[in-house]
Design an enzyme around this catalytic site. Structure first.
Site, PDB file in Angstrom:
ATOM      1  N   ASP A 332       0.848  -1.188   0.000  1.00 44.19           N
ATOM      2  CA  ASP A 332       0.000   0.000   0.000  1.00 44.19           C
ATOM      3  C   ASP A 332       0.885   1.241   0.000  1.00 44.19           C
ATOM      4  O   ASP A 332       2.049   1.184   0.417  1.00 44.19           O
ATOM      5  CB  ASP A 332      -0.900  -0.021   1.230  1.00 44.19           C
ATOM      6  CG  ASP A 332      -1.851   1.152   1.261  1.00 44.19           C
ATOM      7  OD1 ASP A 332      -2.441   1.459   0.214  1.00 44.19           O
ATOM      8  OD2 ASP A 332      -2.004   1.771   2.327  1.00 44.19           O
ATOM      9  N   ASP A 526      -1.896  -1.152   6.019  1.00 46.44           N
ATOM     10  CA  ASP A 526      -2.057  -0.589   7.355  1.00 46.44           C
ATOM     11  C   ASP A 526      -2.907  -1.462   8.255  1.00 46.44           C
ATOM     12  O   ASP A 526      -3.094  -1.154   9.423  1.00 46.44           O
ATOM     13  CB  ASP A 526      -2.614   0.830   7.295  1.00 46.44           C
ATOM     14  CG  ASP A 526      -4.020   0.882   6.692  1.00 46.44           C
ATOM     15  OD1 ASP A 526      -4.627  -0.182   6.507  1.00 46.44           O
ATOM     16  OD2 ASP A 526      -4.496   1.994   6.419  1.00 46.44           O
ATOM     17  N   ASP A 530      -6.989  -2.150   4.540  1.00 47.46           N
ATOM     18  CA  ASP A 530      -6.337  -3.134   3.681  1.00 47.46           C
ATOM     19  C   ASP A 530      -6.614  -4.564   4.131  1.00 47.46           C
ATOM     20  O   ASP A 530      -6.024  -5.508   3.598  1.00 47.46           O
ATOM     21  CB  ASP A 530      -4.817  -2.912   3.669  1.00 47.46           C
ATOM     22  CG  ASP A 530      -4.435  -1.639   2.932  1.00 47.46           C
ATOM     23  OD1 ASP A 530      -5.051  -1.360   1.887  1.00 47.46           O
ATOM     24  OD2 ASP A 530      -3.546  -0.930   3.405  1.00 47.46           O
TER      25      ASP A 530
END
Length: 636
Positions: A332, A526, A530
């Site tokens: 991410d 995180d 996610d």
């Protein structure tokens, strides 16, 4: 100013927050050594009796040693068979029983001693390897000092703390909950962050539970309960890691599936072709699979310990083994490749305006807002030494901004309600091109300035990506819900192979699922929005040690520090631990296969074979212990 005294008895800061005793979790050390000590005594006593000419006594002592090892091994084997599991311990049981049947008591005693030596080495390695995790439990605080309404201080159990409580943290105390510092503090954050240097925290800064007050006492306002705080999340992972079954069941089972039938076939052929049952026993003796039973788990558990010391907690050895085979990484952007904490990059004011006054007014209004951008403005203003004032008539419209009155002026901070004035157009254009955010500041006359905020790329991101490639990651993809322009800029800065922008959580999960179908895949995020993507990966890694993230059920591992380099450390350590595990098992089994051939041909009697296998096992287990040290070093 002197801190208020408590009506409760004062036990001193260190005693009041005394660490919790380490749970025993298993037998004491003398119990770990007892079987090996007893078997060694029986074998040596038998040898002394044989040297003294007492052959019958020697055989009785060696038979007793064999029986001492056979009974628990047979019970364990039967339990496994009851569960329809067929493991390598079958060979050890057959070797011990066969030695008793043919009267090769010395060979049986040596096999028994070999098994006890291996188990003791495993216990030692496991105790040393899990010491880092157990130490977390040892220092978890039990109580804290909470300020009372009448100005006193009471000592309460940490499970009675709640968000909003005002606490007093004394010198040497462990911070019990996540919170905001009410006065300047000097902290030792090494347990949570891995950094050995002391850290200064100013009033208003957040601190994590588990850190130690290395200076004078300070006040703390709790923002989480103890169970939802950082340290509790890390401890929960530690408990899971220590409670789960051993480390490389899958790897050992893959070896066992082929090795056990092969051993039985060789032993059967040796007996069938020669008519001598003794040869079958000799084959079983040299095939006793200590390298498979013990060396492989030792290497992986040792790897778990090293990864924990580097700042990443892995739930179990199976996840570490898979991490050692990973080839694709999806990561991410916000909060992972970038810091996830916006900071002021530029201040722009209307012609004739004052940038400092514009920022001071905006930050004063934003003091009551929980938004991440509001926190960035307040933090920057305080960093410049500005004295903020308490706003009045504050209202907030979600997604639009905050309004309030500061010094008689009506200030609005957020988005524009109309087209920007001419001076603001280039500001918005430059910000969009750079991937920055803009917060507009207005008063009764209209826009008076703009605060440009950036989410900077982590300083170590590029270096970590390079290290991951060298460690064996062949494909690295960045997935983000951000704009394509911003995503491409970050992708160029860190050097990833591909980038997916404007991804919703379901789209992220679908992409991870597709990548996982082609190669062993790791997803780093995180741990909150996610979560679907983390669950789809072979190994999901949650970024950051916040309480909610650390306890996320979908994550197979958690980075307990707010840095990326422990991820590269973990991949390097996992590959090395798995390589040593495979090497230990392969070399040990290879040497055993050669010895089995000699035994089946009648060239290696059971006693000699037992001593040879003992040497092979010790050599292989010591090789597996290399996973506790050495290997990759963190770059300076």
């Amino acid at each position: 100013m002197a801190e208020p005294t408590s009506n409760a008895p004062d036990h001193g800061p260190r005693e009041c927050l005394a660490p919790r005793p380490v749970p025993s979790g298993g037998p004491r050390w003398w119990w770990l050594w007892a079987p090996l000590t007893a078997l060694t005594a029986l074998v040596l006593a038998g040898a002394a009796a044989r040297l003294a000419g007492r052959v019958g006594v020697a055989d009785a002592l060696w038979a007793a040693a064999t029986l001492v090892a056979l009974l628990p091994a047979a019970a364990s084997m039967l339990r496994e068979l009851w569960r329809r599991r067929f493991g390598v311990d079958v060979i050890a049981v057959l070797a011990l029983a066969g030695a008793l049947v043919v009267g090769e008591y010395l060979a049986g005693a040596v096999v028994a001693l070999m098994l006890a030596t291996g188990r003791t080495l495993e216990a030692y390695a496991h105790r040393r390897a899990t010491g880092d995790l157990r130490s977390l439990l040892a220092r978890a605080p039990r109580t804290a000092r909470r300020r009372t309404a009448d100005g006193g201080v009471e000592v309460v159990p940490v499970d009675r703390l709640a968000a909003g409580d005002r606490l007093l943290v004394g010198p040497g105390d462990v911070v019990a909950v996540d919170g905001v510092v009410e006065s300047a503090a000097t902290l030792d954050e090494s347990v949570v962050t891995g950094e050995s240097r002391l850290v200064e925290r100013a009033s208003g800064e957040r601190v994590a539970s588990g850190v130690v007050n290395a200076g004078a006492g300070f006040g703390l306002r709790a923002t989480e309960s103890a169970t939802r705080s950082t340290y509790a999340g890390i401890v929960r992972l530690a408990e899971e890691a220590t409670a789960r079954k051993a480390p490389t069941v899958r790897l050992a089972d893959r070896y066992a599936a082929a090795f056990v039938p092969f051993t039985l076939v060789v032993a059967g052929l040796g007996w069938l072709l020669s008519g001598e049952f003794l040869r079958a026993v000799a084959v079983l003796v040299v095939a006793t699979p200590c390298p498979l039973l013990l060396a492989t788990p030792i290497a992986i558990v040792s790897g778990l310990s090293r990864v924990a010391r580097r700042g990443m907690l892995v739930r179990d050895g199976g996840s570490l083994e898979v991490l050692g085979r990973a080839r694709t990484l999806l990561v991410d952007k916000t909060g992972t490749l970038t810091l996830g904490r916006p900071r002021v990059a530029d201040l722009v004011v209307a012609p004739g305006g004052d940038a400092d006054e514009m920022l001071r007014s905006a930050a004063s209004v934003e003091q009551l807002s929980p938004h991440v951008l509001a926190a960035a403005l307040v933090r920057d203003a305080r960093g410049r030494g500005m004295r903020l004032v308490a706003p009045t008539e504050v209202t907030e419209e979600a997604g639009r901004g905050v309004r309030g009155r500061v010094g008689g002026r009506r200030i609005r901070v957020g988005q524009l309600d109309a087209d920007p004035p001419p001076w603001a157009v280039p500001v918005r254009t430059r910000a969009e091109q750079a991937g920055h955010s803009v917060v507009w500041v207005s008063d009764e006359t209209g826009p008076v300035g703009a605060v440009v905020l950036e989410d900077p790329v982590r300083p170590d991101a590029r270096q970590v990506v390079d290290r991951l490639r060298k460690a064996g990651m062949t494909r690295i993809v960045m997935v983000t819900g951000d704009r394509p322009e911003t995503a491409r800029r970050v992708a160029r800065d860190v050097g990833v192979d591909d980038v997916l922008a404007r991804c919703t959580p379901p789209e992220k999960a679908a992409r991870v699922r597709a990548e996982a179908g082609r190669a062993v895949t790791v997803m780093v995020g995180d741990g909150v929005n996610d979560a679907p993507a983390l669950a789809e990966a072979h190994v999901g890694v949650a970024m950051g040690a916040t309480g909610a993230t650390a306890s996320a059920d979908v994550a197979d591992a958690v980075l307990s520090v707010d840095r990326l380099d422990p991820l590269a450390d973990a991949v390097e350590v996992a590959r090395r631990a798995r390589r040593i595990a495979v090497q230990s098992a392969t070399v040990g089994m290879g040497l055993a296969v050669v010895a089995m051939g000699f035994a089946a041909a009648g060239k290696l009697p059971p006693v000699a074979g037992a001593f040879l296998q003992e040497g092979i096992d010790v050599l292989v287990i010591l090789n597996a212990l290399r996973a506790l040290g050495g290997g990759p070093r963190r770059p300076a």
